[in-house]
Design a protein around this motif. Structure first.
Motif, PDB file in Angstrom:
ATOM      1  N   PRO A   1      -0.036 -14.912  -8.137  1.00  0.00           N
ATOM      2  CA  PRO A   1      -0.303 -15.379  -6.767  1.00  0.00           C
ATOM      3  C   PRO A   1      -0.732 -14.255  -5.821  1.00  0.00           C
ATOM      4  CG  PRO A   1       1.657 -16.437  -7.618  1.00  0.00           C
ATOM      5  CD  PRO A   1       1.278 -15.359  -8.610  1.00  0.00           C
ATOM      6  N   PHE A   2      -0.106 -13.091  -5.931  1.00  0.00           N
ATOM      7  CA  PHE A   2      -0.510 -11.967  -5.078  1.00  0.00           C
ATOM      8  C   PHE A   2      -1.943 -11.539  -5.396  1.00  0.00           C
ATOM      9  CE2 PHE A   2      -0.935  -7.421  -4.137  1.00  0.00           C
ATOM     10  CZ  PHE A   2      -0.699  -7.453  -2.774  1.00  0.00           C
ATOM     11  N   ALA A   3      -2.251 -11.401  -6.672  1.00  0.00           N
ATOM     12  CA  ALA A   3      -3.602 -11.010  -7.072  1.00  0.00           C
ATOM     13  C   ALA A   3      -4.616 -12.034  -6.571  1.00  0.00           C
ATOM     14  CB  ALA A   3      -3.686 -10.862  -8.585  1.00  0.00           C
ATOM     15  N   GLY A   4      -4.234 -13.316  -6.596  1.00  0.00           N
ATOM     16  CA  GLY A   4      -5.135 -14.373  -6.158  1.00  0.00           C
ATOM     17  C   GLY A   4      -5.406 -14.373  -4.667  1.00  0.00           C
ATOM     18  N   MET A   5      -4.473 -13.873  -3.870  1.00  0.00           N
ATOM     19  CA  MET A   5      -4.693 -13.869  -2.423  1.00  0.00           C
ATOM     20  C   MET A   5      -5.263 -12.546  -1.911  1.00  0.00           C
ATOM     21  SD  MET A   5      -1.036 -13.708  -0.541  1.00  0.00           S
ATOM     22  CE  MET A   5       0.305 -12.750  -1.207  1.00  0.00           C
ATOM     23  N   ALA A   6      -5.389 -11.551  -2.763  1.00  0.00           N
ATOM     24  CA  ALA A   6      -5.952 -10.270  -2.332  1.00  0.00           C
ATOM     25  C   ALA A   6      -7.418 -10.453  -1.955  1.00  0.00           C
ATOM     26  CB  ALA A   6      -5.810  -9.231  -3.439  1.00  0.00           C
ATOM     27  N   GLN A   7      -7.737 -10.069  -0.737  1.00  0.00           N
ATOM     28  CA  GLN A   7      -9.128 -10.154  -0.281  1.00  0.00           C
ATOM     29  C   GLN A   7      -9.891  -8.879  -0.597  1.00  0.00           C
ATOM     30  OE1 GLN A   7      -8.185 -11.069   3.846  1.00  0.00           O
ATOM     31  NE2 GLN A   7      -8.974 -13.144   3.536  1.00  0.00           N
ATOM     32  N   SER A   8      -9.198  -7.756  -0.512  1.00  0.00           N
ATOM     33  CA  SER A   8      -9.815  -6.484  -0.865  1.00  0.00           C
ATOM     34  C   SER A   8      -8.712  -5.489  -1.193  1.00  0.00           C
ATOM     35  CB  SER A   8     -10.684  -5.945   0.279  1.00  0.00           C
ATOM     36  OG  SER A   8      -9.886  -5.610   1.404  1.00  0.00           O
ATOM     37  N   THR A   9      -9.067  -4.495  -1.966  1.00  0.00           N
ATOM     38  CA  THR A   9      -8.133  -3.419  -2.304  1.00  0.00           C
ATOM     39  C   THR A   9      -8.886  -2.099  -2.265  1.00  0.00           C
ATOM     40  OG1 THR A   9      -8.574  -3.565  -4.660  1.00  0.00           O
ATOM     41  CG2 THR A   9      -6.721  -4.859  -3.840  1.00  0.00           C
ATOM     42  N   SER A  10      -8.147  -1.051  -2.012  1.00  0.00           N
ATOM     43  CA  SER A  10      -8.728   0.280  -2.115  1.00  0.00           C
ATOM     44  C   SER A  10      -7.702   1.182  -2.778  1.00  0.00           C
ATOM     45  CB  SER A  10      -9.137   0.823  -0.751  1.00  0.00           C
ATOM     46  OG  SER A  10      -8.047   0.838   0.138  1.00  0.00           O
ATOM     47  N   LEU A  11      -8.153   1.848  -3.806  1.00  0.00           N
ATOM     48  CA  LEU A  11      -7.301   2.787  -4.530  1.00  0.00           C
ATOM     49  C   LEU A  11      -7.298   4.100  -3.761  1.00  0.00           C
ATOM     50  CD1 LEU A  11      -5.595   3.167  -7.090  1.00  0.00           C
ATOM     51  CD2 LEU A  11      -7.671   3.962  -8.234  1.00  0.00           C
ATOM     52  N   LEU A  12      -6.111   4.534  -3.342  1.00  0.00           N
ATOM     53  CA  LEU A  12      -5.981   5.746  -2.543  1.00  0.00           C
ATOM     54  C   LEU A  12      -5.720   6.980  -3.397  1.00  0.00           C
ATOM     55  CD1 LEU A  12      -3.749   4.233   0.277  1.00  0.00           C
ATOM     56  CD2 LEU A  12      -6.250   4.482   0.254  1.00  0.00           C
TER      57      LEU A  12
END
Length: 122
Positions: A54-65
């Protein structure tokens, strides 16, 4: 195995779930994974899928820091935007065994999500 095998697997896992390919991410998860999450202990791939999907499904964008690792351990630090929370920083420690994620510790601040559920600004 290369000196960065764990990091390579952790990055592939991150790129898959954050890129909308959660089934591909699950291919890198051991059947008997142990996940230490802020919500509690999650054991087994199906329980992990139910937790993380569910979390992966609601992620709109991610950035690897940041990403660091060796043959067995990897640490990823990232930021995720969701419809409810525009900035959700997180970190994960991965332990790799037999080419899959055997143990995972997820660290993130739950407060922005709790405030969003209550309709408050963080």
């Amino acid at each position: 195995m290369t000196d960065t095998a764990a990091l390579d697997i952790a990055r592939r896992y991150f790129e898959a779930w954050s890129g909308g390919e959660f089934d591909r991410a699950m291919e890198l998860v051991a059947a008997d994974i142990t996940c230490h999450s802020p919500a509690g202990l999650v054991v087994g791939a199906e329980a992990f899928r139910a937790f993380m999907g569910p979390f992966a499904g609601m992620a709109q964008s991610t950035s690897l820091l940041a990403a660091y690792g060796d043959r067995v351990n990897a640490v990823l630090v990232y930021n995720t935007a969701t419809p409810a929370v525009p900035e959700a920083p997180g970190a994960e420690w991965h332990r790799i065994a037999d080419g899959r994620i055997a143990e995972l510790r997820i660290i993130f601040d739950r407060l922005p999500f709790d405030l969003a559920r209550r309709g408050q600004d963080s």
